[in-house]
Design an enzyme around this catalytic site. Structure first.
Site, PDB file in Angstrom:
ATOM      1  N   GLN A   1       3.479  -9.568   5.473  1.00 35.08           N
ATOM      2  CA  GLN A   1       3.758  -8.900   4.202  1.00 35.08           C
ATOM      3  C   GLN A   1       4.618  -9.763   3.281  1.00 35.08           C
ATOM      4  OE1 GLN A   1       5.765  -5.181   4.834  1.00 35.08           O
ATOM      5  NE2 GLN A   1       7.612  -6.114   5.678  1.00 35.08           N
TER       6      GLN A   1
ATOM      7  N   ASP B   1       0.511  -0.858  -1.064  1.00 36.30           N
ATOM      8  CA  ASP B   1       1.623   0.069  -0.880  1.00 36.30           C
ATOM      9  C   ASP B   1       1.920   0.861  -2.158  1.00 36.30           C
ATOM     10  OD1 ASP B   1       3.692   1.310   0.421  1.00 36.30           O
ATOM     11  OD2 ASP B   1       4.922  -0.488   0.685  1.00 36.30           O
TER      12      ASP B   1
ATOM     13  N   GLU C   1       3.260   6.205  -5.833  1.00 41.49           N
ATOM     14  CA  GLU C   1       3.774   7.555  -6.077  1.00 41.49           C
ATOM     15  C   GLU C   1       4.994   7.578  -6.993  1.00 41.49           C
ATOM     16  OE1 GLU C   1       5.289   6.463  -1.893  1.00 41.49           O
ATOM     17  OE2 GLU C   1       4.042   5.612  -3.442  1.00 41.49           O
TER      18      GLU C   1
ATOM     19  N   ASP D   1       6.064   5.271   6.283  1.00 40.79           N
ATOM     20  CA  ASP D   1       7.194   4.569   6.907  1.00 40.79           C
ATOM     21  C   ASP D   1       7.898   5.442   7.936  1.00 40.79           C
ATOM     22  OD1 ASP D   1       6.505   2.569   5.186  1.00 40.79           O
ATOM     23  OD2 ASP D   1       8.147   2.906   3.785  1.00 40.79           O
TER      24      ASP D   1
ATOM     25  N   HIS E   1       4.042  -3.455  13.238  1.00 41.14           N
ATOM     26  CA  HIS E   1       4.944  -3.701  12.108  1.00 41.14           C
ATOM     27  C   HIS E   1       6.258  -4.217  12.682  1.00 41.14           C
ATOM     28  CE1 HIS E   1       6.932  -3.508   8.305  1.00 41.14           C
ATOM     29  NE2 HIS E   1       6.009  -2.757   7.730  1.00 41.14           N
TER      30      HIS E   1
END
Length: 656
Positions: free
Chosen positions: A265, A385, A388, A452, A517
């Site tokens: 990332q 990602d 919102e 998350d 992750h």
């Protein structure tokens, strides 16, 4: 068709009101004011406001073609001044019904008895995390603590739900609305939709959940098939540069791990903050002098030759410190505040600008960054990602009201990513996965991940929350999802343990995508290669995932063609009363039942099996439903296969 009752029992109230929402770090404080709602008098399909003199007309239409069986109901204002902007529509609820969907919910699956906000927001906000940390410091870690539902927000909020009565009705309702709304399921006899625009609803019912999903997806859209390579092993999260990737890949290879991808990332640079190791949001490879990814395209080509895809990361924000923002600012491409300045939104500890997707030039420019700087250097996928965070007091290029755009923003963002792949002619080769969503996300996004999660065992936010999140998405019409193996959010005493990572990897092997992750504080979290036990477990989980390739591809194809979700709640196939509230087990297709270990230190768990013939995938022991205490060493997860022709093929694969 119950639609006849639905029409007969429907009531409408109207009024006026205003919203006063304040956003902080993507989370909202909701303050609403409104007049007393007035119940309208019904005369056939006319609803009359005796006080204001307004008249509303109800229209109905039975859809045809693939959507045959769906009833469309909508209101128009026939006469009156039209000052009303609050509309409460109430229908009869079914006795003993269960409610699922409304987007993505985490600690709850059955929403009966709750009032649900339909408004996308940051699910993991700073206030919630802070209160949890303080509570755990004072009272100790209590994984089963569940916060009051009214305090939750969700990355993915969608005005769609499924209602079901065991042994009886199965139906869905989708409300075609843009603005903030609430779905009130608290009353045992009625359901009320609190809307800020004229009601526009779709109703469908079916004998089976499969047929209901087909109808629902015919209306809302379906996901696409995924690239063939994603089933060929594990996608490992590795950051901090090409050399570190090579080092960890060598370790994985030595351990025999089937690796099909690397997800970095920080491919565009990193920033170190009080929250942890984060991405520098400047969407091009960090190849500057001293950068972590020199000659990234050449490295991607080299890894690709070994069958290892490279995946990156992008979101709708831009780092203020870097050149891409300078270009966007100079061209006026950012969302503005009321003073005409670029609207800066604070994410964790730093501000960033947002690209204005209502500006066609800005939209095309940002999409081109994906096409050239990501697909163009050989990326095979990425995390798309956020989405919102659109502020409600922003000023948009096209003059639209941010309140109308807020819920729609994640779908616009997903659509841009999908178009980039299509315009590069990389369908079936490249994919992306998203976190935020609402109605149109279903047709625009390729895969969800459940956000998350905390690196713990908490029902609210940790490993157990993945199951209701995935199943609520499925019942909302979004059928392909996965999670970060090991979770993400790491703060203070909340750190990932070895056992948590192992149990999460085992669960995710039985999902459409196996991806790890490193977390926001990698040095404080256990990683897949920290010791030989962890390497062996990653090897084992990746091997399981590869064995399921044909089966998973079949399920994804079914989702594309019919809208039937890959991960399903037990009631989807088993009409037993207890299945309608089960949220710690799930079905992977119709042949596999997975009962993950969701508690720290556990080497067994109580499993409830529906009335069917089952084979334990790893021991071969046979069962026929009921409550069972199943042993599960750290190297094993309780998985049961239907004793069917298809199921026995899976069992044979795992025995080889």
């Amino acid at each position: 068709m119950r639609g006849t009752e639905f029409l007969t029992d429907l009531t409408l109230r109207v009024g006026t009101g205003s919203d006063h929402f304040a956003m902080s770090h993507g989370s909202f404080k909701y303050k609403r004011s409104q007049s007393k709602m007035r119940l309208l008098t019904r005369d056939g399909e006319r609803f009359i406001d005796q006080k204001a003199g307004s008249v509303y007309r109800l229209h109905r239409e039975c859809l045809d073609g693939e959507r045959k069986g769906i009833l469309h109901l909508w209101f128009t204002r026939e006469s009156g001044l039209g000052t009303e902007n609050r509309f409460d529509i109430t229908i009869q609820a079914l006795p003993d019904e269960h409610i699922y969907g409304c987007g993505e919910t985490y600690s709850k699956l059955d929403l009966k008895g709750e009032n649900v906000r339909i408004f996308v927001a940051e699910h993991q906000n700073a206030g919630r995390i802070g209160k949890k940390l303080i509570r755990e410091k004072i009272f100790g870690v209590k994984p089963n603590y569940v916060m009051d539902f009214s305090k939750y927000e969700s990355y993915y909020a969608q005005p769609t739900f499924v209602g079901a009565v065991p042994g009886s009705h199965k139906y869905f309702i989708h409300v075609n609305c843009k603005r903030y709304s609430e779905f009130d399921f608290r009353d045992g006899y009625t359901t009320t939709f609190h809307l800020e625009e004229l009601p526009d609803l779709y109703y469908g019912e079916a004998e089976t959940f499969q047929e209901l999903s087909r109808l629902q997806s015919a209306l809302l859209g379906r996901q696409q098939e995924l690239p063939d390579w994603i089933y060929d092993g594990a996608i490992l999260a590795i950051q901090e540069g090409c050399d570190r990737i090579d080092e960890k890949l060598a370790r994985a290879k030595e351990a025999g791990i089937k690796v099909n991808g690397v997800w970095s990332q920080d491919w565009c640079g990193c920033r170190r903050t009080g929250f942890g190791y984060q991405v520098m949001w400047n969407w091009k490879a960090d190849e500057c002098p001293g950068g972590q990814y020199p000659d990234l395209a050449k490295h991607i080509e080299k890894w690709g030759a070994d069958g290892i895809a490279f995946l990156g990361y992008i979101n709708p924000f831009i780092a203020l410190e870097k050149d891409i923002y300078q270009e966007a600012a100079a061209k006026g491409y950012c969302v503005k505040d009321k003073e005409g300045k670029d609207y800066l939104v604070t994410i964790t500890t730093f501000p960033a600008a947002m690209v204005d997707f209502t500006n066609p030039e800005a939209y095309a420019w940002y999409k081109n960054l994906i096409k050239e700087n990501m697909i163009g250097i050989g990326m095979k996928g990425w995390m798309a990602d956020f989405g919102e965070y659109l502020p409600l007091d922003a000023v948009l290029f096209d003059g639209s009201d941010p309140m109308d755009r807020h819920n729609e923003w994640p779908a616009i963002w997903a659509g841009m990513n999908r178009e980039a792949i299509q315009e590069c002619h990389k369908e079936g080769e490249v994919f992306f996965f998203t976190r935020a969503g609402s109605t149109k996300t279903i047709r625009n996004s390729m895969m969800m991940w459940t956000g998350d999660q905390h690196v713990d065992w908490s029902v609210d936010d940790g490993l157990p929350s993945v199951i209701p999140a995935s199943l609520s998405l499925a019942m909302s019409g979004y059928g392909i999802s996965h999670s970060d193996a090991g979770g993400y959010t790491t703060v203070m005493h909340m750190k990932r343990s070895k056992e948590l990572l192992i149990r999460w990897e085992e669960m995710n092997a039985f999902s459409p995508l196996l991806r790890t992750h490193e977390g926001n504080q990698p040095v404080n979290d256990v990683q897949f290669d920290d010791d030989q036990d962890l390497l062996r477990n990653m090897n084992r989980a990746a091997h399981w995932h590869v064995l399921l390739k044909d089966y998973l591809q079949q399920l994804v194809r079914e989702c594309k063609e019919s809208g039937i979700p890959v991960m399903r709640p037990l009631f989807y196939h088993y009409d037993e009363a207890w299945c309608y509230t089960e949220k710690t087990e799930y079905l992977l297709g119709g042949e596999l039942l997975i009962a993950p270990i969701l508690e720290d230190g556990k080497r067994s768990r109580l499993v409830r099996l529906p009335d069917d013939h089952w084979i334990h995938l790893f021991t071969g022991e046979r069962f026929q439903g009921g409550d069972l205490e199943i042993e599960a060493s750290i190297e094993e997860i309780p998985v049961f296969v239907r004793d069917s022709e298809e199921g026995r093929k899976i069992v044979e694969l795992f025995r080889k």
